[in-house]
Structures are given as structure tokens and as C-alpha cells.
Design an enzyme around this catalytic site. Structure first.
Site, PDB file in Angstrom:
ATOM      1  N   HIS A 129      -2.718  -6.113  -3.418  1.00 46.74           N
ATOM      2  CA  HIS A 129      -2.627  -4.822  -4.109  1.00 46.74           C
ATOM      3  C   HIS A 129      -1.332  -4.647  -4.905  1.00 46.74           C
ATOM      4  CE1 HIS A 129      -6.351  -3.321  -2.619  1.00 46.74           C
ATOM      5  NE2 HIS A 129      -5.968  -3.264  -1.357  1.00 46.74           N
ATOM      6  N   HIS A 137      -0.674 -12.584   4.389  1.00 48.16           N
ATOM      7  CA  HIS A 137      -1.504 -11.429   4.061  1.00 48.16           C
ATOM      8  C   HIS A 137      -2.940 -11.903   3.891  1.00 48.16           C
ATOM      9  CE1 HIS A 137      -1.589  -7.229   2.784  1.00 48.16           C
ATOM     10  NE2 HIS A 137      -2.487  -7.586   1.873  1.00 48.16           N
ATOM     11  N   ASN A 175       0.813  -1.214   0.000  1.00 49.49           N
ATOM     12  CA  ASN A 175       0.000   0.000   0.000  1.00 49.49           C
ATOM     13  C   ASN A 175       0.848   1.267   0.000  1.00 49.49           C
ATOM     14  OD1 ASN A 175      -1.911  -1.938   2.121  1.00 49.49           O
ATOM     15  ND2 ASN A 175      -2.812  -1.119   0.261  1.00 49.49           N
TER      16      ASN A 175
END
Length: 266
Positions: free
Chosen positions: A74, A156, A46
Site C-alpha cells: 500500500h 510483508h 496503512n
């Protein structure tokens, strides 16, 4: 060269945009010195304005003393990072993505004359249904244990149940399992029965006072209207959150694990 008695690992939660980057630049070098950290691992998925990672940011983080950058779902949102994932084994993407995607799911590096393995996995509960993190994780760990007993895992994942289950599954086979992704630091750091250090979520390296690092006003409007407004990173004082672990290099077991949360960003 004589072996170290223990290895100290500093594992930090998701870096959230520019506020998280500022906290790293202002605080990481002194935190490393204060804790006498031998190994530094951060989650960087991020770091680029809240979504993804860039090569430039990765190089800056390495210059501050970071050894490995883990990621998650991401990482794919910045296409420019994809070729770099193949080139630099210090940046990981979850190992349980299909084999044809770019990058590496684990790495081995030398720290103070010791071989250290770092593994990145991603959960499936309330996330994209990629390959099984349990089966993939077990296969990777079995391979790494031929080289070292010092193995650190960033899982994660959204679900606390899935994180705890993976940690129990790998207990005694890896040194530490830490959770990332939720950006909320949990208070359950502990050493499991067979010697693996664990925490459900490291928290974040970024702004405290928002909603998982984002502007609370936008987060509230999303809930009230159910319109998928794009979150904006809250520009606020930031913290470095995570754990510091001491691990016995002969056994690979965690000797101590301590939660940290220190403000550094302005």
C-alpha cells in the site's frame, strides 16, 4: 565505548489510520521507556487513513522515537510519499520491487555504537508477482552481513506458509524475521533452531474489535453482496501489538522474544 550486552528491539505491526496514530502518540514513548527499547521499527503502510503513508505522518512517528518505518504493497497509494522515499533511508519499501521504483529496501543505522540492518521484503502468494523475496532477501542479507550481524527483517506477506519458509531460509543469517500485512497477531513467537527470532504476524497498531482494523458492518456487507465497498477504519480503542526481542550483538542471535499487545488509544 564498551559494547552493549544485548540490544532490545521493539517491532510493531501495521499502523492503522488515525486510531493507530493515536495509540502511537499516547503509548509509544512510555512503551519504549518501559521496555528499554534500543531500536524501534513500525510498519506504516496503512497509516494515512488506512492506505499509504505521508511525509508528515512519517516525521511525527520519528519524533516519537521510531527509528525505521517499513511498508508494503500500500505504500504506492499516496503519490506524494514517493519522492520522500528516495530522500529518507529510514522509510523502506520492499526490496524485491523492481530496481527502478523509488526508495530503499534496506538500511543500516547506528544504535548505541552498533551497526543495525533493517530489511523490508514482500511476499508473492496472493499478492502482486514481484521479484523473488527469497533470492532478493538472501542477496541483501549477504551484503549486510559484511557490516553487521544485527539484521531485522519485516516480511510483508499474506501467506503464513511463505512467511515460515522465508524465516527458515534465513535462520541463522538474520537476527529476527517478523511478518506483517494480515493485521491479526499470531501466537507463534519463537526462536528458530539457528538463533533467529520469529513471529508470523505482529498484528496491528490500531483498533481492536473490527475486521482487520475496519468497520465490521462494511466488512459484512462486502461479504454478503460481493460489492467492493471501500473499507473504513473503525474508530475504537486501539492497541500497540508486536514483539520485543533481545539480541546478542556478538552473534546476532535472538536471546528472547516476547509478544506484546497493549491498549493505548481512546
Amino acid at each position: 565505548m564498551s559494547k552493549q550486552r544485548t540490544i532490545t528491539a521493539l517491532l510493531l505491526g501495521d499502523v492503522i489510520g488515525q486510531p493507530g496514530g493515536r495509540a502511537l502518540f499516547m503509548g509509544l514513548p512510555q512503551l519504549i521507556k518501559k521496555l528499554r527499547a534500543d531500536l524501534v521499527v513500525i510498519n506504516g503502510e496503512n497509516a494515512a487513513d488506512g492506505f499509504g503513508l505521508t511525509e508528515d505522518l512519517a516525521r511525527q512517528f520519528f519524533s516519537l522515537g521510531v527509528h525505521v518505518i517499513t511498508t508494503g504493497n500500500h505504500i504506492w497509494q499516496r503519490e506524494e510519499i514517493r519522492p520522500f522515499l528516495d530522500k529518507d533511508t529510514r522509510i523502506l519499501r520492499p526490496a524485491n520491487y523492481p530496481a527502478q521504483v523509488p526508495g530503499h529496501g534496506y538500511t543500516v543505522l547506528e544504535i548505541g555504537g552498533l551497526s543495525v540492518g533493517v530489511v523490508n521484503l514482500q511476499g508473492r502468494h496472493q499478492m502482486v508477482p514481484i521479484d523473488c523475496p527469497f533470492q532478493t532477501g538472501a542477496a541483501v542479507v549477504e551484503k549486510l552481513r559484511r557490516q553487521t550481524k544485527l539484521i531485522f527483517v519485516d516480511f510483508h506477506a499474506e501467506s503464513a506458509m511463505e512467511k515460515e519458509a522465508l524465516a527458515a531460509y534465513l535462520d541463522g543469517k538474520v537476527s529476527v524475521v517478523v511478518g506483517t500485512h494480515t493485521h491479526v497477531q499470531t501466537a507463534d513467537e519463537r526462536i528458530l533452531d539457528k538463533g533467529t527470532g520469529y513471529i508470523t504476524d505482529l498484528g496491528l497498531s490500531g483498533p481492536i474489535g473490527g475486521v482487520i482494523g475496519s468497520d465490521p458492518n462494511i466488512a459484512i456487507e462486502r461479504q454478503l453482496t460481493q460489492i467492493p465497498l471501500r473499507n473504513q477504519i473503525l474508530d475504537a480503542p486501539s492497541y500497540l501489538q508486536g514483539v520485543v526481542c533481545s539480541v546478542d550483538p556478538d552473534t546476532g542471535k535472538t536471546v528472547s522474544i516476547k509478544r506484546i499487545s497493549e491498549q493505548f488509544g481512546l
